[in-house]
Design an enzyme around this catalytic site. Structure first.
Site, PDB file in Angstrom:
ATOM      1  CG  ASP A 119      -0.329   0.146   2.417  1.00 19.54           C
ATOM      2  OD1 ASP A 119       0.722  -0.723   2.734  1.00 19.54           O
ATOM      3  OD2 ASP A 119      -0.847   0.838   3.437  1.00 19.54           O
ATOM      4  CD  GLU A 184       3.942   1.027   7.241  1.00 18.91           C
ATOM      5  OE1 GLU A 184       4.846   1.381   8.274  1.00 18.91           O
ATOM      6  OE2 GLU A 184       3.715   1.963   6.164  1.00 18.91           O
ATOM      7  CG  ASP A 211       8.863   0.351   4.737  1.00 21.22           C
ATOM      8  OD1 ASP A 211       8.966   0.881   3.587  1.00 21.22           O
ATOM      9  OD2 ASP A 211       7.784   0.288   5.620  1.00 21.22           O
TER      10      ASP A 211
END
Ligand code: BES
Ligand code: MN
Ligand code: MN
Length: 488
Positions: A119, A184, A211
């Site tokens: 996402d 997330e 990330d």
């Protein structure tokens, strides 16, 4: 050189948390690694094309109008993992689906769980993008699109690295599971629930997450600390409807005036948050960390120039890196009341609202902050005003152990992929599920960031350096080899 290295950090840990002996690592099988590296180079263009395909899907989790796109991105990741010959499943949740995949089990080998998110954040303000957010465009070796670095590009490196193993060696050298989620950017609620109910399915020795960021270009890093977050919305209600500010101003309490005062009082002139007990649980920086960060010679001027300001303030007594990585902070994220249109309107608004959040450090918890915030706000409300406080997502700050053979393996892999050893850093952002991984899975978390701090995450013109995309993939392929040397 006195930069913060792993040894520094280990020495700062209590003796009970240190390993007696690090697990010795065997030598890499050089032949198959160079074959894998050659495969990766031969596929550069195809990997970039695949990344573009994923980036074209506007999987904005916060916007319900994009729910179908979010699902399309989940399917894309699912199908991609399935095409590698992994066992895959699209797991439905109360929110967006989870993608789960698993390689064929090899007994005696460790299990790595790759976590990432498909996402993305909303792309607005749209008119500030040089090329449209969901039309990936390459300029100067960077790919520009929403999600390029956060987290589609970074996440994909761990899928492409598996492809290289499958297509050359025929299998992965260890057990790999993938858990790629779609919430997330909105707090990972569904995954949190799944994790408490299905921890056994996710059993692993280490969690691999890309990330986060490098320390700078050509300076890859392993992140050992993330800040947590406590996010709120405050609504102040005054008169039953908007009033003429001439007829009523000065006699009736204005909720916008009160909101401005309350929000300002949360922090003092020294940058210290004023909520009762706010700093009680804060784990202080160790002298080693302070020395180490100092030695990293962070370019404060370049940092200010990057964001286009001529100066900045923050908590007194701390450097910029310390303020961003290891000290809590408070920011208003949104603010509204009264007249926003053209020209002037003399109005005393009936309502005023704000969204604001605190970044937390270990061992602060969102629950403590919520209680302290109510205790702070309630007695300060003047007559004529009532408040509604909404409590959004929250997660505590985390520190992960660097004293682990998995970290050792990751450091070697990064050196292979990037040509230089990693620095050990913290970051100011939050990945809410990391704390739950450490708690529920009891696994070491490896935060291996391939991004750069000027990648414009959550901002217009988000980008990812394509060279880092390929270096990250190379490091990931090597990581599977390095981890496989550790007993499972
Ligand atoms: N990838 C980021 C986290 C991050 C940001 C790590 C910067 C290191 C440096 C993640 O996607 C993110 O944006 N997290 C949110 C969490 C929030 C929505 C609960 C954040 O930090 O605001
Ligand atoms: Mn992210
Ligand atoms: Mn993000």
């Amino acid at each position: 050189m006195a930069v913060l290295d792993r040894q520094h950090y280990i020495e700062s840990l209590p003796a009970s948390k240190r390993l007696a002996d690090a697990t010795p690592l065997a030598v890499t099988d050089a032949t198959s690694m160079s074959e894998i590296d050659d495969y990766l180079v031969s596929r550069h263009d195809d990997f970039e094309a695949d990344l573009c395909e994923l980036l074209r899907i506007p999987s904005i989790s916060a916007d319900s109008a994009h729910a179908d796109d979010v699902r399309r991105a989940a399917n894309w990741v699912h199908d991609h993992l399935q095409a590698l010959g992994l066992t895959t499943e699209l797991i439905e949740t109360a929110g967006h689906p989870l993608v789960f995949a698993q390689s064929e089990q090899i007994p005696g080998k460790p299990t790595a769980l790759v976590y990432g998110h498909y996402d993305v954040q909303p792309p607005d303000p749209l008119d500030e993008w040089v090329s449209p957010p969901f039309e990936p465009t390459v300029r100067d070796g960077n790919i520009y699109a929403r999600g390029a670095t956060d987290d589609k590009g970074q996440m994909l490196t761990h899928i492409k690295s598996a492809e290289a193993w499958m297509k050359t060696v025929g299998q992965l050298p260890l057990n790999v599971k993938y858990l790629i989620e779609g919430e997330e950017e909105v707090g990972s609620q569904s995954l949190g629930t799944f994790l408490t109910e299905h921890a056994a399915r996710l059993a692993c020795d280490c969690v691999v997450i890309s990330d986060t960021c490098q320390f700078g270009p050509g300076r890859p890093a392993i992140t050992y600390g993330l800040r947590g977050i406590a996010y709120y919305e405050l609504l102040l209600k005054g008169p039953q409807q908007d009033l003429h500010s001439g007829s009523f101003g000065g006699a009736i309490t204005n909720p916008a005036n009160v909101l401005a005062r309350l929000l300002a009082e949360i922090v003092d002139g020294e940058g210290r948050v004023q909520l009762p007990g706010f700093y009680d649980a804060v784990v202080p920086l160790t002298p080693r960390e302070r020395e180490g960060y100092q030695a990293m010679a962070f370019d404060d001027e370049g940092f200010l120039a990057q964001v286009g300001v001529d100066g900045a303030i923050g908590e007194s007594g701390y450097s910029t890196l310390e303020r961003r990585w290891a000290r809590p902070s408070y920011d208003i994220n949104g603010l509204w009341s009264g007249y926003q249109g053209e020209g002037a309107k003399t109005v005393l608004p009936a309502r005023a609202g704000a969204k604001f959040s605190f970044r937390l450090v270990p061992n602060q918890t969102p629950e403590q902050v919520t209680a302290a915030l109510r205790e702070f706000l309630e007695p300060r409300l003047p007559p004529g005003i009532t408040m509604e406080l909404k409590d959004f997502h929250g997660s505590p700050g985390v520190l992960v152990s660097l004293e682990s053979p998995y970290i050792e393996a990751a450091a070697s892999a990064i050196e292979h992929g990037f040509g230089t050893a990693p620095l050990y850093i913290r970051e100011g952002g939050s990945i809410p599920i990391v704390t739950s991984f450490a708690e529920h899975l009891g696994a070491d978390v490896l935060l291996l960031g391939w991004g750069l701090s000027d990648d414009n995450t959550h901002s217009p013109n988000e980008k990812f350096c394509l060279a880092d995309f390929h270096r990250g993939t190379k490091a990931s392929a090597q990581l599977w080899a390095e981890l496989a040397k550790i007993c499972g």
